[in-house]
Design a protein around this motif. Structure first.
Motif, PDB file in Angstrom:
ATOM      1  N   ASP A 243       1.061  -1.452   0.009  1.00 44.59           N
ATOM      2  CA  ASP A 243      -0.144  -0.192  -0.081  1.00 44.59           C
ATOM      3  C   ASP A 243       1.374   1.591   0.181  1.00 44.59           C
ATOM      4  O   ASP A 243       1.559   1.615   1.057  1.00 44.59           O
ATOM      5  CB  ASP A 243      -0.850  -0.054   1.288  1.00 44.59           C
ATOM      6  CG  ASP A 243      -2.279   1.319   0.969  1.00 44.59           C
ATOM      7  OD1 ASP A 243      -1.845   1.930   0.673  1.00 44.59           O
ATOM      8  OD2 ASP A 243      -2.300   0.901   1.975  1.00 44.59           O
ATOM      9  N   MET A 244       0.784   1.863  -1.168  1.00 42.58           N
ATOM     10  CA  MET A 244       1.833   3.178  -1.256  1.00 42.58           C
ATOM     11  C   MET A 244       0.754   4.026  -1.589  1.00 42.58           C
ATOM     12  O   MET A 244       1.514   5.532  -1.716  1.00 42.58           O
ATOM     13  CB  MET A 244       2.527   2.985  -2.654  1.00 42.58           C
ATOM     14  CG  MET A 244       3.498   1.971  -2.427  1.00 42.58           C
ATOM     15  SD  MET A 244       4.692   1.595  -3.180  1.00 42.58           S
ATOM     16  CE  MET A 244       6.070   3.616  -3.444  1.00 42.58           C
ATOM     17  N   ARG A 245      -0.226   4.645  -0.942  1.00 43.28           N
ATOM     18  CA  ARG A 245      -1.677   5.815  -0.653  1.00 43.28           C
ATOM     19  C   ARG A 245      -1.212   6.382  -0.316  1.00 43.28           C
ATOM     20  O   ARG A 245      -1.185   8.048  -0.451  1.00 43.28           O
ATOM     21  CB  ARG A 245      -2.947   5.422  -0.800  1.00 43.28           C
ATOM     22  CG  ARG A 245      -3.239   4.294  -1.922  1.00 43.28           C
ATOM     23  CD  ARG A 245      -4.987   3.448  -1.602  1.00 43.28           C
ATOM     24  NE  ARG A 245      -4.010   2.809  -0.071  1.00 43.28           N
ATOM     25  CZ  ARG A 245      -5.755   2.872  -0.067  1.00 43.28           C
ATOM     26  NH1 ARG A 245      -6.962   2.508  -0.139  1.00 43.28           N
ATOM     27  NH2 ARG A 245      -5.647   1.572   1.339  1.00 43.28           N
ATOM     28  N   TYR A 246      -0.577   5.980   1.019  1.00 47.79           N
ATOM     29  CA  TYR A 246      -0.097   7.528   1.829  1.00 47.79           C
ATOM     30  C   TYR A 246       1.241   7.930   1.207  1.00 47.79           C
ATOM     31  O   TYR A 246       1.640   9.556   1.592  1.00 47.79           O
ATOM     32  CB  TYR A 246       0.077   7.125   3.208  1.00 47.79           C
ATOM     33  CG  TYR A 246      -1.000   7.740   4.481  1.00 47.79           C
ATOM     34  CD1 TYR A 246      -1.986   6.531   4.111  1.00 47.79           C
ATOM     35  CD2 TYR A 246      -1.238   8.296   5.405  1.00 47.79           C
ATOM     36  CE1 TYR A 246      -3.360   6.961   4.580  1.00 47.79           C
ATOM     37  CE2 TYR A 246      -1.975   8.699   5.670  1.00 47.79           C
ATOM     38  CZ  TYR A 246      -2.809   7.860   5.617  1.00 47.79           C
ATOM     39  OH  TYR A 246      -3.875   7.938   6.596  1.00 47.79           O
ATOM     40  N   ASN A 247       1.838   7.840   0.456  1.00 44.11           N
ATOM     41  CA  ASN A 247       3.519   7.440   0.194  1.00 44.11           C
ATOM     42  C   ASN A 247       4.063   9.005  -0.885  1.00 44.11           C
ATOM     43  O   ASN A 247       3.123   8.837  -1.669  1.00 44.11           O
ATOM     44  CB  ASN A 247       4.303   7.037  -0.259  1.00 44.11           C
ATOM     45  CG  ASN A 247       6.014   6.324   0.014  1.00 44.11           C
ATOM     46  OD1 ASN A 247       6.140   7.224  -0.165  1.00 44.11           O
ATOM     47  ND2 ASN A 247       6.329   5.894   0.198  1.00 44.11           N
ATOM     48  N   SER A 248       4.187  10.177  -0.563  1.00 38.79           N
ATOM     49  CA  SER A 248       4.444  11.341  -1.237  1.00 38.79           C
ATOM     50  C   SER A 248       6.050  11.368  -1.250  1.00 38.79           C
ATOM     51  O   SER A 248       6.628  12.480  -2.308  1.00 38.79           O
ATOM     52  CB  SER A 248       3.776  12.749  -0.730  1.00 38.79           C
ATOM     53  OG  SER A 248       4.358  12.307   0.674  1.00 38.79           O
ATOM     54  N   GLY A 249       6.647  10.229  -1.075  1.00 40.66           N
ATOM     55  CA  GLY A 249       7.860  10.504  -1.568  1.00 40.66           C
ATOM     56  C   GLY A 249       9.046  10.090  -0.542  1.00 40.66           C
ATOM     57  O   GLY A 249       9.135   9.964  -0.194  1.00 40.66           O
ATOM     58  N   GLY A 250      10.624  11.722  -1.117  1.00 33.57           N
ATOM     59  CA  GLY A 250      11.242  10.262  -0.614  1.00 33.57           C
ATOM     60  C   GLY A 250      12.860  10.369  -1.641  1.00 33.57           C
ATOM     61  O   GLY A 250      12.991  11.400  -2.035  1.00 33.57           O
ATOM     62  N   GLU A 251      13.173   9.188  -1.176  1.00 25.71           N
ATOM     63  CA  GLU A 251      14.568   8.485  -1.105  1.00 25.71           C
ATOM     64  C   GLU A 251      14.036   7.150  -2.338  1.00 25.71           C
ATOM     65  O   GLU A 251      14.016   6.601  -1.423  1.00 25.71           O
ATOM     66  CB  GLU A 251      15.085   8.252  -0.689  1.00 25.71           C
ATOM     67  CG  GLU A 251      16.968   7.478  -1.033  1.00 25.71           C
ATOM     68  CD  GLU A 251      17.490   8.549  -2.646  1.00 25.71           C
ATOM     69  OE1 GLU A 251      17.361   7.791  -3.443  1.00 25.71           O
ATOM     70  OE2 GLU A 251      17.639   9.412  -2.857  1.00 25.71           O
ATOM     71  N   PRO A 252      13.923   7.584  -3.679  1.00 28.76           N
ATOM     72  CA  PRO A 252      13.090   6.108  -4.232  1.00 28.76           C
ATOM     73  C   PRO A 252      14.228   5.255  -3.918  1.00 28.76           C
ATOM     74  O   PRO A 252      14.171   4.168  -4.139  1.00 28.76           O
ATOM     75  CB  PRO A 252      12.975   6.809  -5.598  1.00 28.76           C
ATOM     76  CG  PRO A 252      14.349   7.778  -6.066  1.00 28.76           C
ATOM     77  CD  PRO A 252      14.126   8.451  -4.470  1.00 28.76           C
ATOM     78  N   ARG A 253      16.034   5.978  -3.491  1.00 26.55           N
ATOM     79  CA  ARG A 253      16.335   3.790  -3.346  1.00 26.55           C
ATOM     80  C   ARG A 253      16.615   3.596  -2.136  1.00 26.55           C
ATOM     81  O   ARG A 253      16.565   2.332  -1.754  1.00 26.55           O
ATOM     82  CB  ARG A 253      18.057   4.050  -3.617  1.00 26.55           C
ATOM     83  CG  ARG A 253      18.544   5.041  -5.062  1.00 26.55           C
ATOM     84  CD  ARG A 253      19.463   5.029  -4.626  1.00 26.55           C
ATOM     85  NE  ARG A 253      19.588   6.574  -4.190  1.00 26.55           N
ATOM     86  CZ  ARG A 253      21.035   7.870  -3.996  1.00 26.55           C
ATOM     87  NH1 ARG A 253      21.517   7.309  -4.687  1.00 26.55           N
ATOM     88  NH2 ARG A 253      21.038   8.539  -3.693  1.00 26.55           N
ATOM     89  N   THR A 254      15.656   3.669  -1.483  1.00 20.43           N
ATOM     90  CA  THR A 254      15.430   3.050  -0.591  1.00 20.43           C
ATOM     91  C   THR A 254      14.553   1.304  -0.279  1.00 20.43           C
ATOM     92  O   THR A 254      14.622   0.752   0.413  1.00 20.43           O
ATOM     93  CB  THR A 254      14.034   3.795   0.821  1.00 20.43           C
ATOM     94  OG1 THR A 254      14.857   5.566   0.937  1.00 20.43           O
ATOM     95  CG2 THR A 254      14.013   3.517   2.234  1.00 20.43           C
TER      96      THR A 254
END
Length: 373
Positions: A243-254
């Protein structure tokens, strides 16, 4: 041209109108990472309506309201000062930086709170109040709502339209659109990621909330190795739902360990590719990861259209304007998230409408569909 036009008339404008014009000019760049929102700036004291709105399939609803306005929580907004809400939306659109129009769905309800912007656009005659017109069982309900400062807004006691949120949410922020009775308790502890096994659906459910390792906790790699892949290796008949509906970003390599772990288990995921839940909030690094999961792991995407393009300028970096001190974010890189895709929306396998009739009853259609209930 627009900057020069602003400079020519700047002496006749007050500070908030100048800053609102800067917001409109920055939005002309046409990408979501080159952005500027007047309400995030500290150089002008804006005023706000103590109502939280959100867009649903059935229209725009007040999902939370303050103090003396509890009777409007849960009502559909149809007009502001007799201007139809569809016209209000059209007037607001040029002030919202975006990759695609899913950003309008996500952001414009927040912008409606700012009475300085409503007045600037000619929607309200003053900055001090707005007449909100609601549909109350087929009859119009008019409420004159006084604006307040940001400090006053922080002191408001809120009543949510969705009863289950009243005990936990200070203002029923639109992020709670993507929650349900299962996920809400987890969200309150503010993890970056967590997992749960659902039986008898045979689902390993992962909610990936932000693209950063958990401070003071296991890294994302440690988390997926121990809580996700160890379980799936021992239970190959289970499916993976992310579930990535809350996720607005950060570091994609994580998220690299998740993607690599799925790729390394091609036999395990051959019959049941991962399911990824997407929402309008899904953006930036999270959108990059969604596309990687679709492209490299054959993930099935369900939910709402993301406000991120599959190709876009990205990696926003901030700088300050020397005279006003206003802070602008500007894109520094171009990202091709899905090779060859030119559509402004990440292609979904199943689009699930956000219905107020379900939201108010704690029904999360995307979540239920992913679990196969």
């Amino acid at each position: 041209r627009e900057v020069n036009a602003l400079l020519e008339r700047i002496d006749g404008l007050d500070d908030d109108r100048i800053i609102l014009e800067i917001q409109r000019i920055v939005a002309l760049a046409g990408d979501g990472h080159t952005s500027f929102f007047s309400t995030d700036q500290s150089v002008v004291d804006f005023q706000y309506l103590p109502v939280v709105f959100s867009q649903f399939e059935e229209g725009l609803f007040a999902i939370s309201a303050g103090d003396s306005l509890t009777d409007i929580a849960g009502l559909r907004l149809v007009a502001i000062n007799d201007m139809p809400i569809e016209t209000v939306r059209e007037k607001l659109m040029p002030y919202i930086p975006r990759d695609n129009d899913a950003e309008i769905t996500y952001t414009y309800p927040d912008q409606l709170q700012c009475t300085n912007l409503l007045h600037h656009l000619g929607i309200t005659p003053t900055r001090d109040e707005a007449v909100l017109v609601f549909d109350a069982g087929g009859k119009p309900l008019r409420r004159t709502v006084r604006a307040m400062t940001g400090e006053q807004l922080n002191e408001v006691h809120w009543t949510a339209a969705r009863a289950s949120l009243n005990a936990i949410a200070s203002s029923a922020h639109p992020t709670f659109l993507f929650s349900n009775p299962t996920t809400i308790p987890r969200l309150m502890s503010r993890p970056n990621y967590w997992s749960q096994v659902f039986e008898p659906e045979k689902v390993v459910f992962v909610q990936y909330l932000t693209c950063w390792d958990q401070e003071g906790g296991p890294s994302f790699k440690q988390f997926v190795d121990s809580a996700v892949f160890a379980y799936l290796d021992a239970h190959p008949d289970h499916r993976l739902v992310v579930d990535m509906r809350y996720n607005s970003g950060g570091e994609p390599r994580t998220a690299a360990p998740l993607i690599a772990g799925i790729e390394a288990r091609s036999a395990l995921f051959a019959q049941n590719p991962p399911t990824v839940l997407v929402g309008t909030r899904t953006f930036s690094a999270a959108a990059t990861n969604v596309c990687q999961l679709k492209d490299r792991c054959r993930a099935r995407l369900i939910g709402q259209l993301s406000r991120a393009r599959p190709y876009s300028a990205s990696e926003g970096r901030s700088f300050s304007l020397k005279n006003s001190g206003c802070v602008i974010s500007i894109s520094t890189q171009f990202v091709q998230r899905l090779p060859g895709v030119k559509d402004p929306y990440i292609p979904m396998d199943e689009v699930v409408p956000m219905r107020f009739s379900e939201y108010i009853q704690d029904v999360d259609g995307t979540f239920e569909g992913a679990l196969g209930r």
